[in-house]
Scaffold this active site. Structure first.
Site, PDB file in Angstrom:
ATOM      1  N   GLY A 100       0.842  -1.190   0.000  1.00  8.89           N
ATOM      2  CA  GLY A 100       0.000   0.000   0.000  1.00  8.89           C
ATOM      3  C   GLY A 100       0.883   1.249   0.000  1.00  8.89           C
ATOM      4  O   GLY A 100       0.570   2.250  -0.643  1.00  8.89           O
ATOM      5  N   THR A 101       1.980   1.169   0.715  1.00  6.60           N
ATOM      6  CA  THR A 101       2.930   2.291   0.765  1.00  6.60           C
ATOM      7  C   THR A 101       3.410   2.646  -0.641  1.00  6.60           C
ATOM      8  O   THR A 101       3.438   3.822  -1.027  1.00  6.60           O
ATOM      9  CB  THR A 101       4.137   1.887   1.646  1.00  6.60           C
ATOM     10  N   ASN A 180      -6.344   5.471   9.872  1.00  2.71           N
ATOM     11  CA  ASN A 180      -5.825   4.200  10.380  1.00  2.71           C
ATOM     12  C   ASN A 180      -5.744   4.142  11.903  1.00  2.71           C
ATOM     13  O   ASN A 180      -5.628   3.067  12.464  1.00  2.71           O
ATOM     14  CB  ASN A 180      -4.444   3.912   9.771  1.00  2.71           C
ATOM     15  N   GLN A 208      -7.333   1.299   4.662  1.00  2.00           N
ATOM     16  CA  GLN A 208      -8.101   0.817   5.817  1.00  2.00           C
ATOM     17  C   GLN A 208      -9.572   0.619   5.479  1.00  2.00           C
ATOM     18  O   GLN A 208     -10.238  -0.192   6.118  1.00  2.00           O
ATOM     19  CB  GLN A 208      -7.985   1.795   6.997  1.00  2.00           C
ATOM     20  N   SER A 228      -4.424  -2.216  -0.012  1.00  2.00           N
ATOM     21  CA  SER A 228      -3.363  -3.144   0.393  1.00  2.00           C
ATOM     22  C   SER A 228      -4.011  -4.467   0.806  1.00  2.00           C
ATOM     23  O   SER A 228      -4.986  -4.478   1.567  1.00  2.00           O
ATOM     24  CB  SER A 228      -2.587  -2.540   1.567  1.00  2.00           C
ATOM     25  N   ALA A 229      -3.443  -5.574   0.330  1.00  2.00           N
ATOM     26  CA  ALA A 229      -4.103  -6.877   0.513  1.00  2.00           C
ATOM     27  C   ALA A 229      -4.055  -7.385   1.953  1.00  2.00           C
ATOM     28  O   ALA A 229      -4.935  -8.115   2.382  1.00  2.00           O
ATOM     29  CB  ALA A 229      -3.450  -7.909  -0.412  1.00  2.00           C
ATOM     30  N   HIS A 230      -3.024  -6.984   2.721  1.00  2.00           N
ATOM     31  CA  HIS A 230      -2.882  -7.621   4.040  1.00  2.00           C
ATOM     32  C   HIS A 230      -3.865  -7.101   5.082  1.00  2.00           C
ATOM     33  O   HIS A 230      -3.931  -7.626   6.191  1.00  2.00           O
ATOM     34  CB  HIS A 230      -1.433  -7.542   4.540  1.00  2.00           C
ATOM     35  N   THR A 266       9.351  -7.795 -12.111  1.00  2.00           N
ATOM     36  CA  THR A 266       8.544  -8.984 -12.418  1.00  2.00           C
ATOM     37  C   THR A 266       7.406  -9.110 -11.412  1.00  2.00           C
ATOM     38  O   THR A 266       7.626  -9.030 -10.202  1.00  2.00           O
ATOM     39  CB  THR A 266       9.439 -10.240 -12.395  1.00  2.00           C
ATOM     40  N   CYS A 354       7.031   5.893  19.671  1.00  2.00           N
ATOM     41  CA  CYS A 354       8.085   6.003  20.684  1.00  2.00           C
ATOM     42  C   CYS A 354       9.364   6.444  19.999  1.00  2.00           C
ATOM     43  O   CYS A 354       9.845   5.767  19.108  1.00  2.00           O
ATOM     44  CB  CYS A 354       8.330   4.648  21.314  1.00  2.00           C
TER      45      CYS A 354
END
Ligand SMILES: Cc1ncc(COP(=O)(O)O)c(C=O)c1O
Length: 421
Positions: A100-101, A180, A208, A228-230, A266, A354
């Site tokens: 996605g990035t 997000n 999201q 994004s697939a994940h 590829t 952090c």
């Protein structure tokens, strides 16, 4: 809508090594309560199996002219067709990237490589994911003037602020569909309509939102849209970029010219195949599943508020993704709550970054003016397909215990700012 079924066979991995690791996994994870589905989702077993099968069997290079290459190309194009159908786009409008990035970077940096857009004014928001925010920082360093739109106290961009920010030289806009951290939905449709009427290129990061709320580009006048697939029980490492026909986009990676010259390299046929299967299932199940999660989320919210004092719901009255509950807890650090919950095998997210040992409140919450006493105690609880009613009991009991224990450890001199501040 007839969605072409990709071939996904259930329980077809017979390798004993895989069986062993499955057994170990269920042993380790049997008591894990995963409530961080916005961070990522577990891959669906049938999708993992389809990927494994494709890696082994469809190993040709989609650019090769022989039959092994043609088989890979066919699999790749079937996945493209699936995403096109799910979004009501054309297959030629779908590009695959490695995250996605990368989809966001290609959309933003690639669109602004157009010679007519050199140095133009661009608009985004203060609540974008770093994959968009840092691409805009890069645009600043390339001489673009950037407006970062503020949000209201519930984390929503105001269309009037967008209209006020427009300039005669505004040529590109990026506004995320759902945040997000908070899950708050943004007025992308209204902003996109204004952009379309003025010939401004519009991008939206829908990473999201996809699979959680309906997204049909035949009804949403954006030029570029990232997924994004994940986030939908697919593999990590697959991004999808919708590029509306005739949008001027230039490559940011150079190589063999795959993906219409816009994303050389590829293609990852097996992962893309799995991504399409996962996305199709997410969209097909979306109506029922989001209703189920919304009712669990609403109950969780009520029970937390009934059980733990001085908890603040971050977006109480605006539309939010149905599976997300973002809250802030007075007088505790979100990271400490996260770590204590983790000791009890409960996974959530704390929404602060952090750096050098000091916990900085999230820029999103800062932009929303979350009161001082709450801003460090930020928690994002995101539900998913394995979340059940029983999980709510376990979460609420554990969470209440953790917060009470942490508050008991506060020195008596700890400043008691009134919670209304
Ligand atoms: C809104 C948003 N955009 C972009 C991304 C990046 O996607 P990826 O992890 O596929 O690079 C994420 C991931 O958390 C996200 O939440």
């Amino acid at each position: 809508m007839e969605i072409k079924k990709l071939e996904v066979q259930k329980s077809e991995v017979h390798n004993s090594e895989v069986h062993n690791s499955e057994a170990q996994k269920s042993e380790v994870h049997s008591s894990l309560l995963y409530l961080d589905y916005c961070a990522t989702t577990p891959i669906r077993p049938e999708v993992a199996q389809a990927i494994a099968r494709t890696i082994e069997q469809i190993y040709g290079n989609p650019s090769s002219l022989h039959q092994a290459g043609r088989a890979a190309k066919k699999t790749l194009e079937a996945a493209r067709e699936t995403f096109a159908q799910l979004l009501t786009a054309k297959p030629s409008e779908i590009l695959f990237t490695a995250s996605g990035t990368e989809a966001n970077n290609l959309a933003i940096l690639g669109a602004l490589k157009h010679p007519d857009l050199v140095g133009c004014h661009v608009i985004t928001t203060v609540i974008e994911h770093p994959a968009v925010k840092n691409a805009f920082r890069e645009l600043e360093s390339r001489g673009h003037s950037v407006t970062y739109l503020p949000v209201n106290e519930q984390g929503v961009v105001q269309v009037e602020d967008f209209v006020d920010a427009l300039r005669p030289d505004t040529r590109f806009v990026s506004v995320m569909m759902a945040n997000n951290e908070t899950g708050a939905l943004q007025p992308v449709n209204e902003i996109a309509q204004i952009c379309r009427s003025r010939g401004i290129v519009m991008h939206s990061d829908a990473v999201q939102a996809f699979g959680k709320v309906p997204i049909f580009v035949n009804d949403l006048p954006v030029d570029l849209l990232s997924l994004s697939a994940h986030k939908v029980y697919g593999p990590k490492g697959v991004g999808i970029l919708y590029v509306k026909r005739r949008t001027k986009l230039f490559p940011v990676l150079f190589g063999g010219g795959q993906e219409k010259g816009l994303r050389s390299g590829t293609e990852n046929v097996a992962l893309v195949h799995g991504a399409a299967a996962a996305a199709r299932m997410a969209v097909e199940e979306m109506g029922q599943e989001m209703e189920r999660l919304k009712s669990l989320r609403d109950e969780l919210q009520k029970r937390i508020l009934d059980t733990v004092e001085n908890v603040r719901i971050t977006c109480p009255t605006v539309p939010v993704l149905p599976h997300v509950l973002h809250l802030t807890v007075a007088d505790v650090l979100g990271e400490t709550v996260l770590l204590e919950l983790d000791r009890e095998s409960i996974c959530v997210s704390a929404g602060s970054a952090c750096s050098s040992g000091s916990a900085e409140p999230s820029p999103v919450l800062q932009a929303m003016n979350v009161p001082d006493r709450f801003i460090h105690g930020s928690l994002r609880i995101s539900l998913g397909k394995d979340t059940t009613q029983k999980d709510l009991d376990r979460f609420v009991d554990t969470f209440a215990g953790v917060v009470a224990q942490l508050r008991n450890m506060l020195p008596s001199s700890f400043p008691q700012i009134p919670t209304g501040v």
